[in-house]
Write an enzyme that holds these catalytic residues in place. Structure first.
Site, short mmCIF file in Angstrom:
data_model
loop_
_atom_site.label_atom_id
_atom_site.label_comp_id
_atom_site.label_asym_id
_atom_site.label_seq_id
_atom_site.Cartn_x
_atom_site.Cartn_y
_atom_site.Cartn_z
N ILE A 13 33.06 44.36 31.51
CA ILE A 13 33.37 44.19 30.09
C ILE A 13 32.09 44.32 29.25
O ILE A 13 32.09 44.95 28.19
CB ILE A 13 34.07 42.83 29.86
CG1 ILE A 13 35.41 42.79 30.63
CG2 ILE A 13 34.31 42.57 28.37
CD1 ILE A 13 36.08 41.43 30.70
N ASP A 33 21.15 40.19 32.96
CA ASP A 33 22.14 40.33 34.05
C ASP A 33 21.36 40.33 35.36
O ASP A 33 20.33 41.01 35.46
CB ASP A 33 22.92 41.64 33.87
CG ASP A 33 24.20 41.67 34.69
OD1 ASP A 33 25.29 41.83 34.10
OD2 ASP A 33 24.12 41.53 35.93
N ASP A 34 21.85 39.61 36.36
CA ASP A 34 21.13 39.59 37.65
C ASP A 34 21.60 40.70 38.59
O ASP A 34 21.15 40.75 39.74
CB ASP A 34 21.25 38.21 38.31
CG ASP A 34 22.66 37.90 38.78
OD1 ASP A 34 23.57 38.71 38.52
OD2 ASP A 34 22.85 36.84 39.40
N TYR A 147 36.56 27.87 39.23
CA TYR A 147 36.40 28.91 38.19
C TYR A 147 37.10 28.46 36.91
O TYR A 147 36.52 28.49 35.81
CB TYR A 147 36.99 30.23 38.70
CG TYR A 147 37.01 31.33 37.66
CD1 TYR A 147 35.90 32.14 37.44
CD2 TYR A 147 38.16 31.57 36.90
CE1 TYR A 147 35.93 33.15 36.48
CE2 TYR A 147 38.19 32.58 35.95
CZ TYR A 147 37.08 33.37 35.75
OH TYR A 147 37.10 34.37 34.81
N ARG A 274 46.60 34.13 48.24
CA ARG A 274 45.30 33.44 48.24
C ARG A 274 45.45 32.00 47.74
O ARG A 274 46.21 31.75 46.79
CB ARG A 274 44.35 34.15 47.29
CG ARG A 274 43.67 35.36 47.87
CD ARG A 274 42.90 36.06 46.76
NE ARG A 274 42.00 37.06 47.28
CZ ARG A 274 41.41 37.98 46.52
NH1 ARG A 274 41.64 38.03 45.22
NH2 ARG A 274 40.59 38.86 47.05
P1 NAD Z 1 31.71 41.47 35.93
O1 NAD Z 1 31.48 40.81 37.24
O2 NAD Z 1 31.80 42.95 35.89
O3 NAD Z 1 30.61 41.03 34.86
C1 NAD Z 1 29.91 39.81 34.96
C2 NAD Z 1 28.43 40.16 34.94
O4 NAD Z 1 27.69 38.95 35.06
C3 NAD Z 1 28.03 41.06 36.12
O5 NAD Z 1 27.31 42.18 35.64
C4 NAD Z 1 27.14 40.17 36.97
O6 NAD Z 1 26.12 40.91 37.64
C5 NAD Z 1 26.61 39.19 35.93
N1 NAD Z 1 26.18 37.92 36.50
C6 NAD Z 1 26.79 37.17 37.44
N2 NAD Z 1 26.07 36.08 37.72
C7 NAD Z 1 24.96 36.13 36.92
C8 NAD Z 1 23.84 35.30 36.73
N3 NAD Z 1 23.68 34.18 37.44
N4 NAD Z 1 22.91 35.66 35.82
C9 NAD Z 1 23.03 36.82 35.09
N5 NAD Z 1 24.08 37.65 35.24
C10 NAD Z 1 25.04 37.30 36.14
O7 NAD Z 1 33.03 40.80 35.31
P2 NAD Z 1 33.80 41.13 33.97
O8 NAD Z 1 35.19 41.44 34.36
O9 NAD Z 1 33.02 42.08 33.14
O10 NAD Z 1 33.79 39.68 33.30
C11 NAD Z 1 33.03 39.36 32.14
C12 NAD Z 1 33.41 37.95 31.70
O11 NAD Z 1 34.80 37.91 31.35
C13 NAD Z 1 33.21 36.89 32.78
O12 NAD Z 1 32.77 35.71 32.15
C14 NAD Z 1 34.61 36.69 33.33
O13 NAD Z 1 34.78 35.40 33.88
C15 NAD Z 1 35.43 36.87 32.07
N6 NAD Z 1 36.81 37.26 32.33
C16 NAD Z 1 37.08 38.45 32.94
C17 NAD Z 1 38.41 38.81 33.14
C18 NAD Z 1 38.79 40.09 33.80
O14 NAD Z 1 39.99 40.31 34.04
N7 NAD Z 1 37.86 40.98 34.14
C19 NAD Z 1 39.45 37.96 32.71
C20 NAD Z 1 39.10 36.73 32.14
C21 NAD Z 1 37.78 36.40 31.92
C1 UD1 Z 2 41.36 37.81 37.08
C2 UD1 Z 2 39.86 37.95 36.90
C3 UD1 Z 2 39.30 36.63 36.41
C4 UD1 Z 2 40.05 36.23 35.16
C5 UD1 Z 2 41.56 36.18 35.39
C6 UD1 Z 2 42.33 35.96 34.08
C7 UD1 Z 2 38.45 39.39 38.27
C8 UD1 Z 2 37.81 39.62 39.59
N1 UD1 Z 2 39.21 38.30 38.17
O1 UD1 Z 2 41.66 36.84 38.09
O2 UD1 Z 2 37.92 36.79 36.09
O3 UD1 Z 2 39.58 35.03 34.68
O4 UD1 Z 2 41.99 37.44 35.89
O5 UD1 Z 2 43.70 36.01 34.30
O6 UD1 Z 2 38.29 40.17 37.37
N2 UD1 Z 2 45.14 40.77 44.87
C9 UD1 Z 2 45.70 41.44 45.95
N3 UD1 Z 2 44.86 42.22 46.70
C10 UD1 Z 2 43.54 42.39 46.41
C11 UD1 Z 2 42.99 41.70 45.31
C12 UD1 Z 2 43.83 40.90 44.56
O7 UD1 Z 2 46.89 41.30 46.24
O8 UD1 Z 2 42.85 43.13 47.15
C13 UD1 Z 2 46.02 39.92 44.06
C14 UD1 Z 2 45.47 38.52 43.87
O9 UD1 Z 2 45.82 37.68 44.95
C15 UD1 Z 2 46.16 38.12 42.56
C16 UD1 Z 2 46.26 39.45 41.80
O10 UD1 Z 2 46.10 40.47 42.76
O11 UD1 Z 2 47.46 37.62 42.81
C17 UD1 Z 2 45.16 39.59 40.75
O12 UD1 Z 2 43.92 39.31 41.40
P1 UD1 Z 2 42.51 39.48 40.63
O13 UD1 Z 2 42.38 40.85 40.10
O14 UD1 Z 2 41.45 38.95 41.54
O15 UD1 Z 2 42.76 38.62 39.35
P2 UD1 Z 2 42.95 37.06 39.02
O16 UD1 Z 2 42.77 36.19 40.20
O17 UD1 Z 2 44.20 36.99 38.22
#
Ligand code: NAD
Ligand code: UD1
Length: 311
Positions: A13, A33-34, A147, A274
């Site tokens: 994102i 970012d790490d 989380y 899970r």
């Molecule tokens: P992402 O893993 O691609 O991005 C997170 C970034 O944070 C990564 O680039 C990672 O390297 C960095 N990071 C992790 N630990 C760190 C640390 N200790 N110091 C510095 N950087 C660190 O995930 P994303 O999907 O881009 O998520 C962005 C944000 O949105 C997160 O806070 C996530 O919890 C939140 N979020 C994502 C989703 C989703 O569906 N992707 C849904 C709800 C909330």
């Molecule tokens: C995701 C986000 C989390 C966010 C949340 C908000 C990621 C990694 N996780 O979690 O940051 O806060 O949405 O709703 O972006 N699954 C499979 N097979 C796989 C992987 C996943 O069946 O190989 C299933 C999981 O068990 C789950 C569903 O797919 O039921 C979605 O999994 P995942 O994409 O990890 O999302 P959330 O756990 O919903």
């Protein structure tokens, strides 16, 4: 001309947000970012982008960065984004997902640092397993994993700091974000990035559960547009907004759509669901819809854009 600090800016994102913000020719962006999940390849080669490969858990580093620079906007996206990873490593993920963020807002407070708006990325995970659907922001929450606890605790801390100390800060609960640049490399990656990767490679995919779990899949372009909108809207303050498409889709349905779009068949098997996984999730998006900036890309259109970005 605005200066932005984006933690997690090398991630999925964060890098989409960076690309959007760079469209304005005078914006400057600092990324911390790490690279634990993000990638250097996601960081544009621009003299308006400064990148620190560093952990936000280094409190002294983050304090110095905030004190020595003046950021107009601060976007807190760095996190261990996997729910399942937080079940495996609850304490380590807590240090990133909550404590590091608390250090940032406490530094802003105690040093009286000026800024226009801070945004924090919370999650639909905070709603947990309560049966009421769709999820509204004023509903009771029931976080099921570390989380979700850390997201909720940080969200509340930010709203309370905003109210108690009159700091311009806002939170959003993202639902399941998908689209270009999501990293499929980890077993804990977002499910659609894994599905896309397995469709391309023919490698096996495991459904955790029967695939009938539901999620609200929201296109990343809509999410970063909403982040920018919330940053630029002074009335959006000391509050939390769902960012979602407002549609409930089973994992089986979205996989079928991706199979059709790619012309490939997933080599799939099933295992048990899970631990800590939520069965059903989708949002009432009416609160964010009060703002004209919110856009809802239909799932079929967003998936087609995602497939096109990889092909
Ligand atoms: P992402 O893993 O691609 O991005 C997170 C970034 O944070 C990564 O680039 C990672 O390297 C960095 N990071 C992790 N630990 C760190 C640390 N200790 N110091 C510095 N950087 C660190 O995930 P994303 O999907 O881009 O998520 C962005 C944000 O949105 C997160 O806070 C996530 O919890 C939140 N979020 C994502 C989703 C989703 O569906 N992707 C849904 C709800 C909330
Ligand atoms: C995701 C986000 C989390 C966010 C949340 C908000 C990621 C990694 N996780 O979690 O940051 O806060 O949405 O709703 O972006 N699954 C499979 N097979 C796989 C992987 C996943 O069946 O190989 C299933 C999981 O068990 C789950 C569903 O797919 O039921 C979605 O999994 P995942 O994409 O990890 O999302 P959330 O756990 O919903």
């Amino acid at each position: 001309m605005s200066s932005y600090l984006i933690t997690g800016g090398a991630g999925f994102i964060g890098s989409n947000l960076t690309d959007l913000l760079l469209e304005a020719p005078t914006n400057t962006i600092t990324i911390v970012d790490d690279l634990s999940m993000g990638s250097q390849d996601n960081i544009p080669d621009s003299d308006r982008v400064t990148f620190f490969e560093h952990s936000i858990t280094d409190h002294a580093f983050m304090q110095a960065l905030l004190r020595e620079n003046q950021f107009d906007y601060i976007v807190l996206l760095a996190a261990v984004a996997s729910v399942a990873d937080s079940v495996e490593r609850p304490y380590e993920t807590h240090l990133v997902n909550q404590e590091a963020n608390l250090n940032i807002i406490e530094t802003l407070r105690t040093a009286h640092l000026p800024f226009k708006k801070l945004f924090f990325a919370s999650s639909a995970a905070v709603y947990g397993e309560r049966p009421e659907l769709p999820k509204r922001e004023d509903m009771a929450v029931q976080p099921l994993t570390q989380y979700a606890v850390d997201k909720y605790a940080t969200e509340r801390a930010i709203i309370n700091y905003a109210r108690l100390y009159d700091m311009p800060m806002v939170c959003a609960r993202f639902f399941n974000v998908y689209g270009p640049k999501q990293n499929p490399a980890s077993p804990y990656s977002g499910v659609l990035s894994i599905v896309m990767d397995r469709l391309a490679s023919g490698k096996p995919f495991t459904f955790f559960g029967d695939g009938e779990q539901t999620r609200d899949f929201v296109f990343v372009g809509d999410v970063v547009n909403a982040i920018r909108g919330l940053l630029q809207t002074p009335a959006a303050k000391a509050d939390v907004f769902n960012i979602a498409n407002g549609k409930q889709t089973t994992l089986n349905q979205v996989v079928a759509q991706l199979e059709q779009l790619t012309g490939q068949t997933l080599n799939a098997s099933h295992e048990a669901a899970r631990a800590g996984d939520i069965r059903d999730s989708y949002a009432d998006a009416s609160k964010i819809d009060q703002f004209e900036f919110m856009h809802h890309t239909p799932l079929a259109e967003g998936l087609a854009k995602y497939v096109a970005s990889i092909a």
